[in-house]
Write a protein that holds these residues in place. Sequence first.
Motif, PDB file in Angstrom:
ATOM      1  N   GLU A 100      46.329  42.200  28.737  1.00 24.86           N
ATOM      2  CA  GLU A 100      46.052  41.306  29.600  1.00 24.86           C
ATOM      3  C   GLU A 100      44.706  40.781  29.685  1.00 24.86           C
ATOM      4  OE1 GLU A 100      47.083  40.420  34.312  1.00 24.86           O
ATOM      5  OE2 GLU A 100      46.873  42.477  33.534  1.00 24.86           O
ATOM      6  N   THR A 105      43.773  32.791  31.538  1.00 27.15           N
ATOM      7  CA  THR A 105      44.710  32.367  32.543  1.00 27.15           C
ATOM      8  C   THR A 105      43.765  31.889  33.712  1.00 27.15           C
ATOM      9  OG1 THR A 105      44.532  34.514  33.766  1.00 27.15           O
ATOM     10  CG2 THR A 105      46.368  34.326  31.995  1.00 27.15           C
ATOM     11  N   SER A 107      43.329  33.415  36.283  1.00 28.58           N
ATOM     12  CA  SER A 107      42.333  34.621  36.756  1.00 28.58           C
ATOM     13  C   SER A 107      41.273  34.530  36.172  1.00 28.58           C
ATOM     14  CB  SER A 107      43.226  35.701  36.613  1.00 28.58           C
ATOM     15  OG  SER A 107      44.617  35.791  37.481  1.00 28.58           O
ATOM     16  N   HIS A 234      52.237  33.600  37.298  1.00 34.73           N
ATOM     17  CA  HIS A 234      51.216  34.142  38.234  1.00 34.73           C
ATOM     18  C   HIS A 234      51.549  33.919  39.492  1.00 34.73           C
ATOM     19  CE1 HIS A 234      48.952  34.336  34.218  1.00 34.73           C
ATOM     20  NE2 HIS A 234      49.392  32.906  34.224  1.00 34.73           N
TER      21      HIS A 234
END
Length: 473
Positions: A100, A105, A107, A234
């Motif tokens: 990850e 992303t 995030s 998400h």
Amino acid sequence: MFKKKPDFDIFQRVPASCGVMRGRSHRAGRAARKRRQKCESSVQSVSLCHQLQYVRLMKFLHQRGFTSSLLQPALFTDTGRGLQTLKNIKPSQLIISLPESCLLTTSTVLISDLGPFIKSWKQRVSPLVALCAFLVCERLRGEASHWFPYISVLPSSYTCPVYFTDDIMRLLPACVRSRAFEQREAVRELHSSSRDFFRSLQPILSLPVEEVFTYEALRWAWCSVNTRSVFMSHPSNDFLSGQDVYALAPFLDLLNHQPDVQVQASFNNVTRCYDISSVSGTPRYQQAFINYGSHDNQRLLLEYGFVAPNNPHSVVYVDKDLLCDVLKGDRSLIQKMKFLQENKLVQNLTVSSDGLGWRLMTALRLLSMPQTLYHQWKAVLLGQAVGEEREEWSVRTAETLCQLLLQDTHTALDKISVLLQQCDQSVREQLDVVQSLRQEERCILGRCLEALRGMMTQPDEPLPCQPDVDTGS
């Protein structure tokens, strides 16, 4: 679902093969595999893993916990950049497990310098705009960006229609052309509607915002996200609006598409990695592929900027305006088209190498009916036979449609041939992909015409049983 495209940075594209089949039988599947194996035997590749940009990329990913002993970046003569197997990949074997921490992303964006501006903006921005803004800002920072090793290997431009000039747009088939113009307009609207937000980012930019967030810069970022991201859901938050399903995946996004390849791909919530497993396996030193979905080549061109050779899902779309033009002598045409519209049978009218799609054939059968038999129209939509003469009329009309489409295709290919002799490299890449689409369309229409003519018992006679013809026109 995958959202990325193969790269064509050095090698010229291979035109789509004329041997497009629908894949409805085991024989078609074996034929496709034989053609692919023959093609693979002549494909050459060159490793890219020693080039500086890929050394930096692998170091960047290694620092975030990713290693790959099965795949390496390579340049292939048929697809351009891709990933080459270093060992035999067994069925069901995990080929990539990307942590990850390697994924880009929203995030990532929210904890970056852009985060405070997004969180304090008067209106919530979309995940797409947030990712596009991040890519534009990080590209501006160059080697000072933590994400420079990834951004430096992204294509500098794309062959999606949003990059096409009006002249190239007009070379597309009618159905895809209208969608391509809509796509370009949507990106322009995204740029226009986001200008105030982009202006708010001036404090973190080294140049005036007008020079940074140009339409061309947003177009590049939009294509990078649209063509290269993988699907990853998400959780919603208080700062972004709309569904958040994007994840840019360095290294993984070098995997190219092949229509008949099967893989299993998803984010593993236990290991916190994006995993891809091969279903059937891949021999050593061959290119590893993934599958973006059961898309025809028009969809692949629109969304990803390429055309897949030997695509079993390929079809040619019949535009409703062409249908109306061919049948303009029918006095009840407006009522029939309204009836088809109400029953959702005026979209996705297709022909394939095998013949007419069900929707088109059903629409033609209904159009063969006179207005006096209106009470039977619904039954025709449900599969009721229309009689031998009306069936033959439907087939003859389909032949006329295919001939007109084929004529348009030949005209487009002639124009492309002329333009290819006098264009620069960037335009050549765009013309190449349109040419591939048109060449495939030519093959499909030719095969469909053969199938239709085989259905006709008296091919030299005029159309029988013309419904509600206005003899005064």
